[in-house]
Scaffold this motif. Structure first.
Motif, PDB file in Angstrom:
ATOM      1  N   GLY A 117      -3.336   3.140  -3.455  1.00 32.55           N
ATOM      2  CA  GLY A 117      -3.397   2.761  -2.054  1.00 32.55           C
ATOM      3  C   GLY A 117      -4.801   2.629  -1.527  1.00 32.55           C
ATOM      4  N   ASP A 118      -5.739   3.367  -2.136  1.00 29.83           N
ATOM      5  CA  ASP A 118      -7.134   3.256  -1.699  1.00 29.83           C
ATOM      6  C   ASP A 118      -7.790   1.991  -2.219  1.00 29.83           C
ATOM      7  N   ARG A 119      -7.013   1.152  -2.915  1.00 31.52           N
ATOM      8  CA  ARG A 119      -7.525  -0.150  -3.346  1.00 31.52           C
ATOM      9  C   ARG A 119      -6.926  -1.290  -2.520  1.00 31.52           C
ATOM     10  N   MET A 120      -6.324  -0.955  -1.390  1.00 28.33           N
ATOM     11  CA  MET A 120      -5.938  -1.999  -0.441  1.00 28.33           C
ATOM     12  C   MET A 120      -7.200  -2.554   0.195  1.00 28.33           C
ATOM     13  N   ASN A 121      -7.345  -3.861   0.211  1.00 28.28           N
ATOM     14  CA  ASN A 121      -8.509  -4.424   0.889  1.00 28.28           C
ATOM     15  C   ASN A 121      -8.336  -4.289   2.403  1.00 28.28           C
ATOM     16  N   GLU A 122      -9.368  -4.628   3.141  1.00 28.02           N
ATOM     17  CA  GLU A 122      -9.344  -4.392   4.590  1.00 28.02           C
ATOM     18  C   GLU A 122      -8.226  -5.166   5.269  1.00 28.02           C
ATOM     19  N   GLN A 123      -8.020  -6.401   4.843  1.00 28.22           N
ATOM     20  CA  GLN A 123      -6.937  -7.198   5.429  1.00 28.22           C
ATOM     21  C   GLN A 123      -5.584  -6.544   5.180  1.00 28.22           C
ATOM     22  N   ALA A 124      -5.398  -6.054   3.953  1.00 32.06           N
ATOM     23  CA  ALA A 124      -4.130  -5.406   3.594  1.00 32.06           C
ATOM     24  C   ALA A 124      -3.920  -4.147   4.422  1.00 32.06           C
ATOM     25  N   GLN A 125      -4.992  -3.372   4.606  1.00 28.15           N
ATOM     26  CA  GLN A 125      -4.863  -2.152   5.406  1.00 28.15           C
ATOM     27  C   GLN A 125      -4.508  -2.472   6.858  1.00 28.15           C
ATOM     28  N   ASN A 126      -5.115  -3.507   7.404  1.00 27.85           N
ATOM     29  CA  ASN A 126      -4.807  -3.889   8.784  1.00 27.85           C
ATOM     30  C   ASN A 126      -3.359  -4.360   8.920  1.00 27.85           C
ATOM     31  N   ALA A 127      -2.869  -5.076   7.918  1.00 32.15           N
ATOM     32  CA  ALA A 127      -1.474  -5.516   7.938  1.00 32.15           C
ATOM     33  C   ALA A 127      -0.537  -4.317   7.822  1.00 32.15           C
ATOM     34  N   PHE A 128      -0.937  -3.343   6.993  1.00 31.74           N
ATOM     35  CA  PHE A 128      -0.116  -2.150   6.817  1.00 31.74           C
ATOM     36  C   PHE A 128      -0.078  -1.320   8.094  1.00 31.74           C
ATOM     37  N   LEU A 129      -1.195  -1.293   8.803  1.00 30.22           N
ATOM     38  CA  LEU A 129      -1.291  -0.530  10.047  1.00 30.22           C
ATOM     39  C   LEU A 129      -0.247  -1.007  11.059  1.00 30.22           C
ATOM     40  N   LYS A 130       0.006  -2.297  11.090  1.00 29.76           N
ATOM     41  CA  LYS A 130       0.978  -2.839  12.044  1.00 29.76           C
ATOM     42  C   LYS A 130       2.375  -2.264  11.800  1.00 29.76           C
ATOM     43  N   VAL A 131       2.712  -2.051  10.516  1.00 30.73           N
ATOM     44  CA  VAL A 131       4.017  -1.462  10.189  1.00 30.73           C
ATOM     45  C   VAL A 131       4.041   0.007  10.598  1.00 30.73           C
ATOM     46  N   LEU A 132       2.933   0.713  10.343  1.00 36.11           N
ATOM     47  CA  LEU A 132       2.881   2.134  10.667  1.00 36.11           C
ATOM     48  C   LEU A 132       2.930   2.388  12.171  1.00 36.11           C
ATOM     49  N   GLU A 133       2.448   1.432  12.945  1.00 27.45           N
ATOM     50  CA  GLU A 133       2.438   1.617  14.395  1.00 27.45           C
ATOM     51  C   GLU A 133       3.856   1.612  14.976  1.00 27.45           C
ATOM     52  N   GLU A 134       4.755   0.801  14.408  1.00 26.54           N
ATOM     53  CA  GLU A 134       6.145   0.751  14.864  1.00 26.54           C
ATOM     54  C   GLU A 134       7.072   0.702  13.642  1.00 26.54           C
ATOM     55  N   PRO A 135       7.153   1.794  12.897  1.00 23.45           N
ATOM     56  CA  PRO A 135       7.953   1.781  11.662  1.00 23.45           C
ATOM     57  C   PRO A 135       9.449   1.840  11.957  1.00 23.45           C
ATOM     58  N   PRO A 136      10.255   1.166  11.156  1.00 22.11           N
ATOM     59  CA  PRO A 136      11.708   1.320  11.290  1.00 22.11           C
ATOM     60  C   PRO A 136      12.084   2.776  11.025  1.00 22.11           C
ATOM     61  N   GLN A 137      13.113   3.265  11.670  1.00 19.41           N
ATOM     62  CA  GLN A 137      13.469   4.681  11.573  1.00 19.41           C
ATOM     63  C   GLN A 137      13.786   5.097  10.140  1.00 19.41           C
ATOM     64  N   TYR A 138      14.311   4.171   9.343  1.00 16.52           N
ATOM     65  CA  TYR A 138      14.757   4.494   7.988  1.00 16.52           C
ATOM     66  C   TYR A 138      13.657   4.344   6.939  1.00 16.52           C
ATOM     67  N   ALA A 139      12.508   3.786   7.294  1.00 18.44           N
ATOM     68  CA  ALA A 139      11.465   3.481   6.297  1.00 18.44           C
ATOM     69  C   ALA A 139      10.504   4.659   6.116  1.00 18.44           C
ATOM     70  N   ILE A 140      10.235   4.974   4.854  1.00 13.92           N
ATOM     71  CA  ILE A 140       9.280   6.028   4.496  1.00 13.92           C
ATOM     72  C   ILE A 140       8.239   5.411   3.569  1.00 13.92           C
ATOM     73  N   PHE A 141       6.959   5.619   3.893  1.00 15.09           N
ATOM     74  CA  PHE A 141       5.873   5.073   3.083  1.00 15.09           C
ATOM     75  C   PHE A 141       5.102   6.212   2.430  1.00 15.09           C
ATOM     76  N   VAL A 142       4.879   6.083   1.123  1.00 15.60           N
ATOM     77  CA  VAL A 142       4.105   7.086   0.382  1.00 15.60           C
ATOM     78  C   VAL A 142       2.922   6.368  -0.266  1.00 15.60           C
ATOM     79  N   ILE A 143       1.728   6.680   0.188  1.00 11.23           N
ATOM     80  CA  ILE A 143       0.514   6.053  -0.326  1.00 11.23           C
ATOM     81  C   ILE A 143      -0.151   7.007  -1.307  1.00 11.23           C
ATOM     82  N   LEU A 144      -0.397   6.541  -2.510  1.00  8.05           N
ATOM     83  CA  LEU A 144      -1.121   7.344  -3.497  1.00  8.05           C
ATOM     84  C   LEU A 144      -2.590   6.939  -3.463  1.00  8.05           C
TER      85      LEU A 144
END
Length: 325
Positions: A117-144
């Protein structure tokens, strides 16, 4: 542990108890050095999250547990660096985001395990942030991640960080000796060399060239440390001959130099390369403590140059000449 190779049992028991009690976060960072066991832990955690028997997760018997253990559960997704890429791309994360808003197929949860997960580029991290800001109730994310500091602070603030430390050396030795009884004579050294990182030790145990290359790398220490400028070219030739293992050679040299510094400070009893202790004592006559420190810093710089794809000959000559100054 529940059919998974887990050495951080207390930590995982705590996480599993949280699931049983309904205390689950939307996002986690499993932080630990590669090979320390974060992926096995993430797989077990995902299994527990999708298990059908809520009070005894993971029950290991239900259909969800069986599929999760086999790696075929439709609600557990793995995201990793693609072969032709240097890191996780924004397109991969956008696919995760789009999928996350589709309800689970079979379980109450959908779990996304993002390795490296620490090899996500900046664009990827920003896109991921959008999901984390309003995550679906059933979704769980585990970043290694080996180091969570490489992730955006805005991502870290939305995640529960779980730190996986190195396994204690006694426990690591017991594990390796039980799994690799034919290699028992090298395991005590490997546990010290790998500092309790089981995955790294297992990689070495499957590499027949490791011990011979280590011995040859040690024999090159005299050329590395000698004041003769001509020996710099011998170092360059040696690294070029072992270009596919150059990173390993640099790691050997770091380990030897650290042990030499321990010997210089009367701490030889904690040296990692104890089988070479007499030869290293002899090498201490070639340098004072300052030169040993300078040599170690030069090797570390060479490692950084290698990561920036500097040619082996260039970094080898720079390394050797800087030590000989």
């Amino acid at each position: 542990m529940y059919g998974y190779e887990i050495l951080h049992t207390a930590l995982m028991n705590n996480l599993i108890n949280n699931i049983r009690q309904g205390h689950v976060q939307h996002a986690y960072i499993f932080e630990g050095e590669r090979g320390v066991g974060t992926l096995s832990a993430a797989n077990l955690f995902a299994n527990a999250l999708v298990c059908e028997n809520h009070d005894s997760v993971p029950c290991t018997r239900c259909g969800a547990c069986i599929m999760a253990k086999a790696g075929t559960h439709p609600d557990i997704y793995h995201v990793s660096v693609q072969k032709d890429k240097s890191g996780i791309t924004v397109d991969q994360i956008r696919r995760v985001a789009a999928d996350a808003y589709t309800k689970p197929y079979e379980s109450e949860k959908k779990v996304y395990i993002i390795t490296d997960g620490d090899r996500m580029n900046e664009q990827a991290q920003n896109a991921f942030l959008k999901v984390l800001e309003e995550p679906p109730q059933y979704a769980i994310f585990v970043i290694l991640a080996e180091n969570n500091e490489t992730l955006l602070q805005t991502i870290r603030s939305r995640c529960c960080v779980i730190r996986f430390n190195h396994v204690p050396k006694k426990a690591a030795a017991e594990y390796l000796k039980s799994h690799y009884p034919k290699s028992a004579e090298n395991i005590d050294f490997l546990v010290c060399y790998c500092d309790g990182v089981i995955g790294k030790a297992e990689e070495i145990l499957s590499d027949e060239d490791f011990m011979p290359l280590r011995r040859t790398a040690f024999e090159q220490m005299e050329n590395l440390l000698s004041p003769r400028l001509s020996d710099a070219y011998k170092i360059a030739e040696f690294l070029e001959e072992n270009n596919d293992k150059a990173g390993q050679v640099l790691e050997f040299w770091k380990s030897f130099l650290r042990d030499i510094m321990l010997i210089q400070n009367d701490m030889r009893e904690i040296a990692v390369n104890y089988d070479l202790i007499d030869d290293m004592i002899r090498l201490t006559g070639m340098m004072d403590e300052k030169k040993a420190v300078d040599a170690l810093e030069s090797v570390i710089l060479a490692e950084k140059m290698k990561k920036r794809y500097v040619s082996l000959r260039t970094l080898a000559l720079k390394l050797a000449f800087s030590i000989k100054k």
